[in-house]
Design a protein around this motif. Sequence first.
Motif, PDB file in Angstrom:
ATOM      1  N   LEU A  25       0.825  -1.198   0.000  1.00 54.94           N
ATOM      2  CA  LEU A  25       0.000   0.000   0.000  1.00 54.94           C
ATOM      3  C   LEU A  25       0.861   1.251   0.000  1.00 54.94           C
ATOM      4  N   GLY A  26       0.452   2.251  -0.786  1.00 55.61           N
ATOM      5  CA  GLY A  26       1.110   3.541  -0.753  1.00 55.61           C
ATOM      6  C   GLY A  26       0.547   4.411   0.363  1.00 55.61           C
ATOM      7  N   GLN A  27       0.644   5.725   0.185  1.00 61.27           N
ATOM      8  CA  GLN A  27       0.156   6.666   1.186  1.00 61.27           C
ATOM      9  C   GLN A  27      -1.085   7.397   0.684  1.00 61.27           C
ATOM     10  N   ASP A  28      -1.795   7.995   1.643  1.00 62.00           N
ATOM     11  CA  ASP A  28      -3.008   8.766   1.337  1.00 62.00           C
ATOM     12  C   ASP A  28      -4.027   7.936   0.559  1.00 62.00           C
ATOM     13  N   ILE A  29      -4.168   6.706   0.984  1.00 59.95           N
ATOM     14  CA  ILE A  29      -5.190   5.800   0.445  1.00 59.95           C
ATOM     15  C   ILE A  29      -6.357   5.785   1.417  1.00 59.95           C
ATOM     16  N   THR A  30      -7.559   5.804   0.891  1.00 54.91           N
ATOM     17  CA  THR A  30      -8.759   5.662   1.717  1.00 54.91           C
ATOM     18  C   THR A  30      -9.462   4.362   1.341  1.00 54.91           C
ATOM     19  N   ILE A  31      -9.732   3.545   2.341  1.00 59.63           N
ATOM     20  CA  ILE A  31     -10.391   2.257   2.115  1.00 59.63           C
ATOM     21  C   ILE A  31     -11.647   2.207   2.975  1.00 59.63           C
ATOM     22  N   GLU A  32     -12.777   2.099   2.315  1.00 58.76           N
ATOM     23  CA  GLU A  32     -14.051   2.014   3.018  1.00 58.76           C
ATOM     24  C   GLU A  32     -14.311   0.582   3.501  1.00 58.76           C
ATOM     25  N   PRO A  33     -15.440   0.332   4.181  1.00 60.44           N
ATOM     26  CA  PRO A  33     -15.671  -0.988   4.787  1.00 60.44           C
ATOM     27  C   PRO A  33     -15.782  -2.136   3.781  1.00 60.44           C
ATOM     28  N   ASN A  34     -15.500  -3.337   4.314  1.00 65.48           N
ATOM     29  CA  ASN A  34     -15.734  -4.604   3.616  1.00 65.48           C
ATOM     30  C   ASN A  34     -14.944  -4.720   2.321  1.00 65.48           C
ATOM     31  N   VAL A  35     -13.644  -4.488   2.430  1.00 62.10           N
ATOM     32  CA  VAL A  35     -12.737  -4.632   1.291  1.00 62.10           C
ATOM     33  C   VAL A  35     -11.782  -5.784   1.586  1.00 62.10           C
ATOM     34  N   PHE A  36     -11.585  -6.673   0.589  1.00 59.27           N
ATOM     35  CA  PHE A  36     -10.757  -7.862   0.765  1.00 59.27           C
ATOM     36  C   PHE A  36      -9.629  -7.852  -0.252  1.00 59.27           C
ATOM     37  N   PHE A  37      -8.392  -7.994   0.257  1.00 61.80           N
ATOM     38  CA  PHE A  37      -7.206  -8.092  -0.596  1.00 61.80           C
ATOM     39  C   PHE A  37      -6.713  -9.533  -0.576  1.00 61.80           C
TER      40      PHE A  37
ATOM     41  N   PRO B 123      -3.886 -12.338  -2.317  1.00 59.25           N
ATOM     42  CA  PRO B 123      -2.465 -12.109  -2.606  1.00 59.25           C
ATOM     43  C   PRO B 123      -2.211 -11.397  -3.926  1.00 59.25           C
ATOM     44  N   GLY B 124      -1.078 -10.673  -3.961  1.00 59.01           N
ATOM     45  CA  GLY B 124      -0.573 -10.097  -5.199  1.00 59.01           C
ATOM     46  C   GLY B 124      -1.080  -8.723  -5.555  1.00 59.01           C
ATOM     47  N   VAL B 125      -1.562  -7.950  -4.585  1.00 57.78           N
ATOM     48  CA  VAL B 125      -2.154  -6.646  -4.881  1.00 57.78           C
ATOM     49  C   VAL B 125      -1.210  -5.522  -4.464  1.00 57.78           C
ATOM     50  N   THR B 126      -1.035  -4.556  -5.366  1.00 59.32           N
ATOM     51  CA  THR B 126      -0.255  -3.354  -5.094  1.00 59.32           C
ATOM     52  C   THR B 126      -1.140  -2.132  -5.337  1.00 59.32           C
ATOM     53  N   VAL B 127      -1.140  -1.208  -4.375  1.00 59.89           N
ATOM     54  CA  VAL B 127      -1.954  -0.001  -4.484  1.00 59.89           C
ATOM     55  C   VAL B 127      -1.039   1.214  -4.342  1.00 59.89           C
ATOM     56  N   ALA B 128      -1.061   2.100  -5.317  1.00 59.58           N
ATOM     57  CA  ALA B 128      -0.221   3.296  -5.300  1.00 59.58           C
ATOM     58  C   ALA B 128      -0.858   4.384  -4.429  1.00 59.58           C
ATOM     59  N   ASP B 129      -0.244   5.553  -4.403  1.00 58.34           N
ATOM     60  CA  ASP B 129      -0.712   6.663  -3.564  1.00 58.34           C
ATOM     61  C   ASP B 129      -2.044   7.238  -4.066  1.00 58.34           C
ATOM     62  N   ASN B 130      -2.744   7.885  -3.130  1.00 53.10           N
ATOM     63  CA  ASN B 130      -3.926   8.704  -3.446  1.00 53.10           C
ATOM     64  C   ASN B 130      -5.048   7.923  -4.130  1.00 53.10           C
ATOM     65  N   VAL B 131      -5.224   6.694  -3.715  1.00 55.76           N
ATOM     66  CA  VAL B 131      -6.290   5.851  -4.263  1.00 55.76           C
ATOM     67  C   VAL B 131      -7.475   5.848  -3.296  1.00 55.76           C
ATOM     68  N   THR B 132      -8.666   5.869  -3.846  1.00 57.97           N
ATOM     69  CA  THR B 132      -9.887   5.750  -3.049  1.00 57.97           C
ATOM     70  C   THR B 132     -10.585   4.443  -3.406  1.00 57.97           C
ATOM     71  N   ILE B 133     -10.821   3.621  -2.395  1.00 55.35           N
ATOM     72  CA  ILE B 133     -11.490   2.335  -2.594  1.00 55.35           C
ATOM     73  C   ILE B 133     -12.780   2.362  -1.783  1.00 55.35           C
ATOM     74  N   LEU B 134     -13.901   2.360  -2.489  1.00 53.59           N
ATOM     75  CA  LEU B 134     -15.195   2.399  -1.811  1.00 53.59           C
ATOM     76  C   LEU B 134     -15.579   1.001  -1.329  1.00 53.59           C
ATOM     77  N   ALA B 135     -16.680   0.894  -0.642  1.00 54.61           N
ATOM     78  CA  ALA B 135     -17.043  -0.303   0.105  1.00 54.61           C
ATOM     79  C   ALA B 135     -17.270  -1.525  -0.790  1.00 54.61           C
ATOM     80  N   ASN B 136     -17.043  -2.705  -0.178  1.00 58.75           N
ATOM     81  CA  ASN B 136     -17.438  -3.998  -0.748  1.00 58.75           C
ATOM     82  C   ASN B 136     -16.721  -4.339  -2.049  1.00 58.75           C
ATOM     83  N   CYS B 137     -15.387  -4.255  -2.026  1.00 62.00           N
ATOM     84  CA  CYS B 137     -14.576  -4.597  -3.191  1.00 62.00           C
ATOM     85  C   CYS B 137     -13.689  -5.803  -2.893  1.00 62.00           C
ATOM     86  N   TYR B 138     -13.298  -6.516  -3.960  1.00 63.81           N
ATOM     87  CA  TYR B 138     -12.438  -7.697  -3.853  1.00 63.81           C
ATOM     88  C   TYR B 138     -11.343  -7.593  -4.902  1.00 63.81           C
ATOM     89  N   PHE B 139     -10.077  -7.727  -4.468  1.00 65.29           N
ATOM     90  CA  PHE B 139      -8.942  -7.601  -5.377  1.00 65.29           C
ATOM     91  C   PHE B 139      -8.021  -8.814  -5.250  1.00 65.29           C
TER      92      PHE B 139
END
Length: 448
Positions: free
Chosen positions: A271-283, A285-301
């Motif tokens: 995970l980078g910085q300044d990321i916002t992750i809302e409820p019920n998010v599942f990561f 294996p193998g996921v990379t998230v850069a800076d300034n990303v917004t992830i809204l609720a109920n996502c699967y990566f």
Amino acid sequence: MTHRTCQAIILAAGHGTRMKSKTPKVLHKIAGLSMVGHVAHAAHQADVDQVALIVGPDMDPVLQAARKMHPSVVACEQTERLGTAHAVLAAREALEEAKDDVIVLFGDTPLLRAETISSMREKLAEGFDVVVLGFRTETPDPYGRLLESDGNLVAIREAKDCTPEEFQINFCNGGIMGFSGAHLLELLDKIENNNSQGEYYLTDAVELANAQGLKVTAIEAPEAELQGVNSRAHLAKVEATFQQRARQEAMENGVTLTAPETVFFAYDTKLGQDITIEPNVFFAPGVTVADNVTILANCYFEDAEIGEGCAIGPYARLRPGTVLEAKAKVGNFVEIKKSLVEEGAKVNHLTYIGDARIGSKANIGAGTITCNYDGFNKFKTDIGKGAFIGSNTSLVAPATIGDGAIIGAGSVITDPVNADDLAFTRARPIIKAGWAAQFRYKKSKDSK
């Protein structure tokens, strides 16, 4: 400083009958990685040169799981279960190749940190011959106690053998031990099995080392880090501990979790910085998230790369091989698999994208599907930059949509579309005046 060589021994021969599983215990997963994989990974991060994995017969999958996380793992088979010292001696051939440090680990303690292994190695480098890893707990009753005198560890006393004074000690044996390679085999060969279980206990090496005038000490790790797994309930508890630790680290490193207890990370989530992750998010294996990303609720990566400034969700699924470049947008009920979404492109809602490239600043309308599979083979769809795909469109792969092209809503596209073209497939509507009223009248008469 001269590099000290190190051999790790990972004890992983148990089947874990209390797990009620045909899968070897150490292959059960925490945060998407087998327990033995966690331990091998920690050893690799602690600059352990070689790993001898103690396994039972027909446990090649355990070896393969460990090798994924440490390149220098060899299997040593233990055919009889006669105690921990006996298990370590299954690696005699490896131990005869002299190493400065030998660390004995357990394949079912997946929360052990590389920093803790390094701390044990530092004590060995200081001149100690045996180092025992302990923990302090408010509930020490079932654990062996670490008995110290003048900064040295003199014995490990099982709870049932403690005196009333020793029973009050809360510094307990964590099982993991480090040894000077020059003395380990000598100590192992002196361990006897004159106990009620008729087994050879590695912990007996502490008193034997003291009797020979060797230097023995204990260091402390957090109790949670040394949790072992013997049942499904333990597995769930260790998973919860891992997740709590991962959430805390994420927040300390610049990630906002609006409901931390509902977000689940894999062992390798980056995970980078300044990321916002809302409820019920599942990561997974193998996921990379850069800076300034917004992830809204109920996502699967899973096995996906998310670029800087992306906005995702709610209810989005990114499957293996997905790459989102900077400022891409993926909206609700969108599934993307093995596809590149270039900078600024938008896939806003109710869409499946598979085996495709979506060019920069392209817009994919609701209900669009890339028809990438014919029942036998997968084919690629290529959508150019700035293209506009109207709602409810089916792109039958292999399909090519040129830069700036527009596809009319409700189309089924089977042929290439050139840059800046308009393409649509739409039947002429048939309208029969007054037909609906006549139909209702007829049906009402028939029902009487």
